[in-house]
Design a protein around this motif. Structure first.
Motif, PDB file in Angstrom:
ATOM      1  N   THR A 183       0.827  -1.211   0.000  1.00 63.34           N
ATOM      2  CA  THR A 183       0.000   0.000   0.000  1.00 63.34           C
ATOM      3  C   THR A 183       0.859   1.258   0.000  1.00 63.34           C
ATOM      4  N   PHE A 184       1.909   1.248   0.807  1.00 64.10           N
ATOM      5  CA  PHE A 184       2.831   2.384   0.869  1.00 64.10           C
ATOM      6  C   PHE A 184       3.467   2.636  -0.493  1.00 64.10           C
ATOM      7  N   VAL A 185       3.937   1.563  -1.115  1.00 55.92           N
ATOM      8  CA  VAL A 185       4.598   1.673  -2.424  1.00 55.92           C
ATOM      9  C   VAL A 185       3.628   2.186  -3.486  1.00 55.92           C
ATOM     10  N   ILE A 186       2.420   1.621  -3.532  1.00 58.38           N
ATOM     11  CA  ILE A 186       1.435   2.030  -4.535  1.00 58.38           C
ATOM     12  C   ILE A 186       1.055   3.505  -4.341  1.00 58.38           C
ATOM     13  N   THR A 187       0.977   3.953  -3.102  1.00 58.58           N
ATOM     14  CA  THR A 187       0.660   5.363  -2.828  1.00 58.58           C
ATOM     15  C   THR A 187       1.737   6.284  -3.392  1.00 58.58           C
ATOM     16  N   LEU A 188       3.005   5.922  -3.208  1.00 63.80           N
ATOM     17  CA  LEU A 188       4.094   6.743  -3.722  1.00 63.80           C
ATOM     18  C   LEU A 188       4.148   6.704  -5.257  1.00 63.80           C
ATOM     19  N   ILE A 189       3.824   5.553  -5.842  1.00 61.58           N
ATOM     20  CA  ILE A 189       3.760   5.474  -7.309  1.00 61.58           C
ATOM     21  C   ILE A 189       2.663   6.396  -7.828  1.00 61.58           C
ATOM     22  N   GLY A 190       1.508   6.382  -7.164  1.00 62.83           N
ATOM     23  CA  GLY A 190       0.413   7.277  -7.555  1.00 62.83           C
ATOM     24  C   GLY A 190       0.826   8.731  -7.472  1.00 62.83           C
ATOM     25  N   THR A 191       1.602   9.075  -6.451  1.00 66.81           N
ATOM     26  CA  THR A 191       2.103  10.447  -6.308  1.00 66.81           C
ATOM     27  C   THR A 191       2.962  10.834  -7.506  1.00 66.81           C
ATOM     28  N   MET A 192       3.865   9.933  -7.906  1.00 65.48           N
ATOM     29  CA  MET A 192       4.731  10.205  -9.068  1.00 65.48           C
ATOM     30  C   MET A 192       3.921  10.347 -10.352  1.00 65.48           C
ATOM     31  N   MET A 193       2.905   9.494 -10.502  1.00 62.87           N
ATOM     32  CA  MET A 193       2.063   9.556 -11.702  1.00 62.87           C
ATOM     33  C   MET A 193       1.386  10.918 -11.826  1.00 62.87           C
ATOM     34  N   VAL A 194       0.812  11.401 -10.744  1.00 59.72           N
ATOM     35  CA  VAL A 194       0.123  12.692 -10.753  1.00 59.72           C
ATOM     36  C   VAL A 194       1.100  13.822 -11.062  1.00 59.72           C
ATOM     37  N   ILE A 195       2.257  13.795 -10.400  1.00 57.66           N
ATOM     38  CA  ILE A 195       3.230  14.865 -10.587  1.00 57.66           C
ATOM     39  C   ILE A 195       3.728  14.915 -12.026  1.00 57.66           C
ATOM     40  N   PHE A 196       4.036  13.769 -12.616  1.00 60.04           N
ATOM     41  CA  PHE A 196       4.563  13.808 -13.975  1.00 60.04           C
ATOM     42  C   PHE A 196       3.486  14.067 -15.022  1.00 60.04           C
ATOM     43  N   SER A 197       2.261  13.803 -14.691  1.00 64.41           N
ATOM     44  CA  SER A 197       1.178  14.247 -15.578  1.00 64.41           C
ATOM     45  C   SER A 197       1.164  15.775 -15.625  1.00 64.41           C
ATOM     46  N   LEU A 198       1.363  16.408 -14.465  1.00 64.78           N
ATOM     47  CA  LEU A 198       1.421  17.872 -14.407  1.00 64.78           C
ATOM     48  C   LEU A 198       2.663  18.405 -15.113  1.00 64.78           C
ATOM     49  N   GLU A 199       3.798  17.731 -14.932  1.00 70.45           N
ATOM     50  CA  GLU A 199       5.036  18.185 -15.574  1.00 70.45           C
ATOM     51  C   GLU A 199       4.921  18.105 -17.098  1.00 70.45           C
TER      52      GLU A 199
END
Length: 458
Positions: A183-199
């Motif tokens: 769960t911890f890992v998937i949460t951090l992956i989701g964070t990266m996905m959102v950020i790079f969508s914005l980038e």
């Protein structure tokens, strides 16, 4: 505290094609702790299997990927997107074989190597795996240290040492159950996905150029530096330690042992890892696309340094929030990948040496094996040498890849070991062809590094 495995501790597993092999379970404290429902709709079983693929996917979007993708995008525009795509397809293929090995045999890749090979060969493969983990962790802890420096101004050496705290994090999460780590890992992956969508939105890439970038170009082979970066991308994407990791953590699922249940488990594991690696491909491609759109097209084609990319990003895209988001994603990437790297280190250590060690000590040993070289590297090379060091570490990973890929394909192709689940003819051809390509490209790279005048250039 370290003691050899007693005969009484060696469970005799005779419930599958290759389960008569002796030895302790892989990651014994979490082995078969997550139940898989029998019967009912397929989506319920799939939910039970979601997790291992994401822990594996972490390694495909770690700070080492950032270093090679930024360097590739800045220097060659969108051209190396083809390498990212091909590497990702290779990853999906190899991780599927790794999961199948763990499901069918009840052995992780390290244990399988110890079972099948002579002691000298096993030691050589163990040392190769440790070199790969050190090279991988070098980039991961340096990446996390860079993020801590960018966000909080901490010195690199202090940041590297702080990453050792992931041992405590693994122990804390795993004590609550392996699902907490996932769960911890998937949460951090989701964070990266959102950020790079914005980038991607901020950088406004040339999408026509992006599409053409997925078509392979001959210069990847003919230009020595481009090949160097391409193999760095390959090493950063298809990681040797992930093959050991996946074959182990898939065994946290308590699936059935009949042929039909094993087949269903393989199918679910394939789905889990394929979706997770597709998300990792998106992050990898996004990093390279942002680097190409921002740095290559503005004339900053020598950018290889993550801190330099951080400093230039906001002024070039004209959005101030772009830089803190970049650093937050880097920190998420570094923490995620050091966590899974610690697990991989434990799997390799136990699988090849087959010793019983207390959980906290196992993780401390595997963490220190990678952490100590990273501290010395940062101390010796300093900030200026970090970028080249990170890229070099990924090339080292690529060079070690064959030592994990060849045994994996050999074992999963062996009908005596895998029974009806052994690789078919097409899979064998693809697997051995892939192993040959990886080996040849790395031999060529080493040759051109030793004899640089022999390397063709643009």
């Amino acid at each position: 505290m370290i003691e050899p495995l007693e005969e009484a501790d060696k469970p005799q597993r005779k419930d599958g094609p290759w389960r008569s092999a002796e030895g302790m379970a892989s990651l014994p404290e979490v082995f078969r702790t997550i139940p898989v429902p029998t019967g009912g709709p397929g989506w319920r079983r799939l939910l039970a299997f979601i997790g291992p693929g994401y822990l594996v996917a972490v390694g495909y979007m770690d700070p080492g990927n950032w270093a090679t993708d930024i360097a590739g995008g800045a220097a060659f525009n969108y051209q190396l997107l083809s390498v990212v795509l091909i590497s990702s397809l290779m990853a999906v293929f190899l991780q599927a074989l790794s999961a199948k090995l763990g499901i069918v045999t009840g052995r992780d890749l390290a244990q399988a190597c110890r079972d099948a090979y002579s002691k000298p060969t096993s030691i050589m493969l163990w040392l190769s795996a440790e070199i790969a983990i050190v090279a991988c962790d070098l980039a991961e802890v340096i990446g996390a240290a860079i993020a801590l420096n960018l966000l909080f101004g901490l010195p690199y050496v202090v940041g590297v040492i702080l990453t050792g705290a992931d041992v405590l994090l693994v122990l804390a999460l795993q004590s609550k159950g392996f699902r907490w780590i996932e769960t911890f890992v998937i949460t951090l992956i989701g964070t990266m996905m959102v950020i790079f969508s914005l980038e991607l939105f901020f950088s406004k890439p040339n999408w026509h150029g992006v599409v053409w970038g997925f078509i392979p170009a001959g210069s990847v082979i003919s230009n020595h530096y481009e090949l160097y970066i391409a193999l760095g991308i390959l090493g950063a994407t298809v990681m040797p330690h992930n093959l050991y990791l996946h074959s182990s953590i898939i065994q946290t699922r308590r699936f059935g042992k009949s042929a039909a249940e094993l087949k269903d488990a393989i199918k679910m594991a394939y789905t889990d890892s394929s979706v997770a690696l597709t998300l990792a491909f998106f992050v990898n491609a996004a990093i390279l696309i942002v680097a190409a759109a921002v740095f290559y097209n503005s004339g900053h084609r020598g950018v290889q340094d993550i801190p330099e990319a951080y400093k230039l990003l906001a002024p070039l895209v004209g959005v101030s929030i772009a830089t803190p988001l970049f650093a937050i994603a880097l920190l998420a990437s570094g923490q995620n990948s050091t966590l899974t790297g610690t697990l991989a280190g434990q799997i390799v250590l136990e699988g090849f040496l087959q010793v019983k060690i207390r959980p906290w000590l196992r993780r401390m040993i595997s963490r220190l094996i990678a952490l100590v070289p990273a501290v010395f590297a940062v101390w010796i090379y300093g900030e200026k040498g970090i970028a080249q060091l990170m890229i070099f570490s990924q090339v080292v990973l690529s060079a070690q890849l064959s030592f994990a890929v060849v045994p994996l394909i050999q074992f999963t192709s062996d009908r005596k070991k895998m029974g009806e689940f052994s690789n078919g003819l097409v899979t064998k051809i693809l697997g051995w062809g892939l192993a040959v390509v990886i080996a040849v490209l790395n031999v060529y790279l080493v040759y051109t590094m030793i004899f640089p005048k022999a390397a063709p250039t643009h």
